[in-house]
Design a protein around this motif. Structure first.
Motif, PDB file in Angstrom:
ATOM      1  N   MET A   1      -7.733  13.408  -8.433  1.00  0.00           N
ATOM      2  CA  MET A   1      -8.566  12.834  -7.377  1.00  0.00           C
ATOM      3  C   MET A   1      -8.557  11.309  -7.503  1.00  0.00           C
ATOM      4  O   MET A   1      -8.729  10.775  -8.602  1.00  0.00           O
ATOM      5  CB  MET A   1      -9.999  13.364  -7.484  1.00  0.00           C
ATOM      6  CG  MET A   1     -10.949  12.781  -6.437  1.00  0.00           C
ATOM      7  SD  MET A   1     -12.632  13.403  -6.627  1.00  0.00           S
ATOM      8  CE  MET A   1     -12.363  15.154  -6.300  1.00  0.00           C
ATOM      9  N   PRO A   2      -8.352  10.573  -6.408  1.00  0.00           N
ATOM     10  CA  PRO A   2      -8.356   9.106  -6.464  1.00  0.00           C
ATOM     11  C   PRO A   2      -9.706   8.570  -6.922  1.00  0.00           C
ATOM     12  O   PRO A   2     -10.757   9.165  -6.659  1.00  0.00           O
ATOM     13  CB  PRO A   2      -8.053   8.706  -5.013  1.00  0.00           C
ATOM     14  CG  PRO A   2      -7.408   9.905  -4.403  1.00  0.00           C
ATOM     15  CD  PRO A   2      -8.027  11.087  -5.074  1.00  0.00           C
ATOM     16  N   ASN A   3      -9.672   7.445  -7.618  1.00  0.00           N
ATOM     17  CA  ASN A   3     -10.892   6.779  -8.068  1.00  0.00           C
ATOM     18  C   ASN A   3     -11.223   5.611  -7.147  1.00  0.00           C
ATOM     19  O   ASN A   3     -10.339   5.004  -6.537  1.00  0.00           O
ATOM     20  CB  ASN A   3     -10.715   6.260  -9.496  1.00  0.00           C
ATOM     21  CG  ASN A   3     -10.608   7.393 -10.504  1.00  0.00           C
ATOM     22  OD1 ASN A   3     -11.530   8.182 -10.659  1.00  0.00           O
ATOM     23  ND2 ASN A   3      -9.475   7.473 -11.192  1.00  0.00           N
ATOM     24  N   THR A   4     -12.515   5.296  -7.069  1.00  0.00           N
ATOM     25  CA  THR A   4     -12.981   4.222  -6.197  1.00  0.00           C
ATOM     26  C   THR A   4     -14.058   3.409  -6.903  1.00  0.00           C
ATOM     27  O   THR A   4     -14.986   3.962  -7.490  1.00  0.00           O
ATOM     28  CB  THR A   4     -13.565   4.785  -4.890  1.00  0.00           C
ATOM     29  OG1 THR A   4     -12.586   5.577  -4.229  1.00  0.00           O
ATOM     30  CG2 THR A   4     -13.994   3.658  -3.965  1.00  0.00           C
ATOM     31  N   LEU A   5     -13.931   2.080  -6.837  1.00  0.00           N
ATOM     32  CA  LEU A   5     -14.968   1.169  -7.318  1.00  0.00           C
ATOM     33  C   LEU A   5     -15.461   0.373  -6.122  1.00  0.00           C
ATOM     34  O   LEU A   5     -14.680  -0.299  -5.449  1.00  0.00           O
ATOM     35  CB  LEU A   5     -14.409   0.222  -8.386  1.00  0.00           C
ATOM     36  CG  LEU A   5     -15.409  -0.765  -8.995  1.00  0.00           C
ATOM     37  CD1 LEU A   5     -16.442  -0.026  -9.847  1.00  0.00           C
ATOM     38  CD2 LEU A   5     -14.693  -1.815  -9.844  1.00  0.00           C
ATOM     39  N   SER A  29      -7.594   3.707  -6.292  1.00  0.00           N
ATOM     40  CA  SER A  29      -6.425   3.997  -7.106  1.00  0.00           C
ATOM     41  C   SER A  29      -5.187   3.324  -6.531  1.00  0.00           C
ATOM     42  O   SER A  29      -4.927   3.399  -5.327  1.00  0.00           O
ATOM     43  CB  SER A  29      -6.203   5.508  -7.179  1.00  0.00           C
ATOM     44  OG  SER A  29      -7.265   6.140  -7.853  1.00  0.00           O
ATOM     45  N   GLY A  30      -4.441   2.655  -7.405  1.00  0.00           N
ATOM     46  CA  GLY A  30      -3.234   1.960  -6.999  1.00  0.00           C
ATOM     47  C   GLY A  30      -3.420   0.482  -6.748  1.00  0.00           C
ATOM     48  O   GLY A  30      -2.440  -0.252  -6.606  1.00  0.00           O
ATOM     49  N   ASP A  31      -4.674   0.001  -6.727  1.00  0.00           N
ATOM     50  CA  ASP A  31      -4.938  -1.405  -6.433  1.00  0.00           C
ATOM     51  C   ASP A  31      -4.708  -2.284  -7.664  1.00  0.00           C
ATOM     52  O   ASP A  31      -5.183  -1.987  -8.769  1.00  0.00           O
ATOM     53  CB  ASP A  31      -6.374  -1.602  -5.941  1.00  0.00           C
ATOM     54  CG  ASP A  31      -6.552  -1.176  -4.492  1.00  0.00           C
ATOM     55  OD1 ASP A  31      -5.537  -0.947  -3.815  1.00  0.00           O
ATOM     56  OD2 ASP A  31      -7.709  -1.089  -4.042  1.00  0.00           O
ATOM     57  N   PHE A  32      -3.994  -3.371  -7.446  1.00  0.00           N
ATOM     58  CA  PHE A  32      -3.736  -4.402  -8.457  1.00  0.00           C
ATOM     59  C   PHE A  32      -4.280  -5.695  -7.870  1.00  0.00           C
ATOM     60  O   PHE A  32      -3.704  -6.255  -6.938  1.00  0.00           O
ATOM     61  CB  PHE A  32      -2.236  -4.479  -8.720  1.00  0.00           C
ATOM     62  CG  PHE A  32      -1.830  -5.427  -9.825  1.00  0.00           C
ATOM     63  CD1 PHE A  32      -2.735  -5.917 -10.753  1.00  0.00           C
ATOM     64  CD2 PHE A  32      -0.497  -5.820  -9.943  1.00  0.00           C
ATOM     65  CE1 PHE A  32      -2.349  -6.781 -11.766  1.00  0.00           C
ATOM     66  CE2 PHE A  32      -0.090  -6.681 -10.952  1.00  0.00           C
ATOM     67  CZ  PHE A  32      -1.009  -7.159 -11.860  1.00  0.00           C
ATOM     68  N   VAL A  33      -5.425  -6.163  -8.391  1.00  0.00           N
ATOM     69  CA  VAL A  33      -6.201  -7.214  -7.728  1.00  0.00           C
ATOM     70  C   VAL A  33      -6.449  -8.382  -8.673  1.00  0.00           C
ATOM     71  O   VAL A  33      -6.853  -8.194  -9.825  1.00  0.00           O
ATOM     72  CB  VAL A  33      -7.558  -6.660  -7.234  1.00  0.00           C
ATOM     73  CG1 VAL A  33      -8.361  -7.756  -6.565  1.00  0.00           C
ATOM     74  CG2 VAL A  33      -7.349  -5.490  -6.289  1.00  0.00           C
ATOM     75  N   GLN A  34      -6.234  -9.583  -8.169  1.00  0.00           N
ATOM     76  CA  GLN A  34      -6.600 -10.806  -8.885  1.00  0.00           C
ATOM     77  C   GLN A  34      -7.753 -11.475  -8.161  1.00  0.00           C
ATOM     78  O   GLN A  34      -7.667 -11.759  -6.968  1.00  0.00           O
ATOM     79  CB  GLN A  34      -5.419 -11.776  -8.978  1.00  0.00           C
ATOM     80  CG  GLN A  34      -5.766 -13.075  -9.699  1.00  0.00           C
ATOM     81  CD  GLN A  34      -4.593 -14.025  -9.794  1.00  0.00           C
ATOM     82  OE1 GLN A  34      -3.484 -13.703  -9.377  1.00  0.00           O
ATOM     83  NE2 GLN A  34      -4.822 -15.210 -10.342  1.00  0.00           N
ATOM     84  N   ILE A  35      -8.834 -11.720  -8.880  1.00  0.00           N
ATOM     85  CA  ILE A  35      -9.982 -12.426  -8.336  1.00  0.00           C
ATOM     86  C   ILE A  35      -9.792 -13.909  -8.612  1.00  0.00           C
ATOM     87  O   ILE A  35      -9.648 -14.322  -9.762  1.00  0.00           O
ATOM     88  CB  ILE A  35     -11.289 -11.908  -8.949  1.00  0.00           C
ATOM     89  CG1 ILE A  35     -11.493 -10.435  -8.571  1.00  0.00           C
ATOM     90  CG2 ILE A  35     -12.476 -12.741  -8.477  1.00  0.00           C
ATOM     91  CD1 ILE A  35     -12.705  -9.795  -9.202  1.00  0.00           C
ATOM     92  N   GLU A  36      -9.777 -14.701  -7.544  1.00  0.00           N
ATOM     93  CA  GLU A  36      -9.495 -16.126  -7.653  1.00  0.00           C
ATOM     94  C   GLU A  36     -10.725 -16.960  -7.303  1.00  0.00           C
ATOM     95  O   GLU A  36     -11.632 -16.498  -6.612  1.00  0.00           O
ATOM     96  CB  GLU A  36      -8.353 -16.517  -6.709  1.00  0.00           C
ATOM     97  CG  GLU A  36      -7.016 -15.906  -7.061  1.00  0.00           C
ATOM     98  CD  GLU A  36      -5.908 -16.456  -6.186  1.00  0.00           C
ATOM     99  OE1 GLU A  36      -6.092 -16.516  -4.953  1.00  0.00           O
ATOM    100  OE2 GLU A  36      -4.862 -16.857  -6.734  1.00  0.00           O
ATOM    101  N   GLY A  37     -10.708 -18.192  -7.755  1.00  0.00           N
ATOM    102  CA  GLY A  37     -11.771 -19.144  -7.449  1.00  0.00           C
ATOM    103  C   GLY A  37     -11.773 -20.244  -8.482  1.00  0.00           C
ATOM    104  O   GLY A  37     -11.286 -20.058  -9.604  1.00  0.00           O
TER     105      GLY A  37
END
Length: 214
Positions: A1-5, A29-37
């Motif tokens: 089952m896919p995960n979600t945040l 699921s599958g997300d590759f995220v960079q938080i910028e600032g």
């Protein structure tokens, strides 16, 4: 089952200052995220809220549709967080630190995986040296080696490329991509350019606020 945040109307504070407000994001699921600032905008503070180490001023963080405060044990089991500190035990060797992590996280894979993990972070030959006798960069790499042991679906990483060379950065990015391709989620900050066609970038500037909390 896919995960979600999910983040819902999240606000972040530091002291009496309101840093960020009204964050509404969903990672899956599958997300590759960079938080910028820019520096001081609240990236590390936000990551600590996402991990449950700090509380938001208001708003909610949900893991698979349940607030993380209500599923703390399951959430911590599904989470690997690497912060600015190495998160290791200085009185243990590199090998012993990985062994301890393996036991604490219940990711039984056999000892052979340790050799590969240590090689990936360029610590082969130093596996029997007390962590307290290693440099700060080498201690950071012991923490990074856990990424080759972890079975947690959610990885939250605060500047993971610090203290590793270009070859190590490339290898780590490939590993993070593979984790996402296998259904994991990676959320990170970095002061370096992250070269990946999979990467999504989210900027905090438009959520920036200022002033004292009323």
């Amino acid at each position: 089952m896919p995960n979600t945040l999910e983040l819902e109307h999240l606000a972040c504070q530091r002291g009496d200052n309101l840093l960020l407000a009204d964050l509404n994001w969903r990672f899956q699921s599958g997300d590759f995220v960079q938080i910028e600032g820019k520096n001081g905008i609240g990236k590390t503070s936000l990551l600590r809220i996402l991990t449950g180490l700090a509380r938001p001023l208001h708003g909610k963080v949900r893991w698979n549709f349940t607030e993380i405060s209500e599923c703390r044990e399951d959430y911590q089991y599904d989470l690997l967080y690497l912060g600015h500190l190495s998160g290791i035990k200085p009185e243990l060797t590199a090998w012993e630190n990985l062994k301890f992590y393996q036991q604490a996280s219940h990711c039984w894979q056999g000892d052979d995986v340790f050799w590969q993990a240590l090689q990936n972070v360029e610590l082969l030959g130093r596996e029997d040296i007390m962590a307290s006798q290693l440099s700060a960069g080498q201690q950071k790499r012991i923490g990074l080696a856990r990424l080759w042991l972890s079975k947690a679906p959610l990885w939250i990483l605060d500047d993971p490329f610090n203290a590793i060379d270009k070859h190590g950065v490339k290898m780590l990015i490939t590993h993070l991509e593979q984790h996402c391709q296998q259904g994991g989620i990676v959320i990170l900050t970095s002061h370096q350019d992250v070269e990946s066609t999979m990467l999504q970038k989210v900027r905090l500037d438009c959520y920036r606020t200022s002033g004292e909390i009323q």
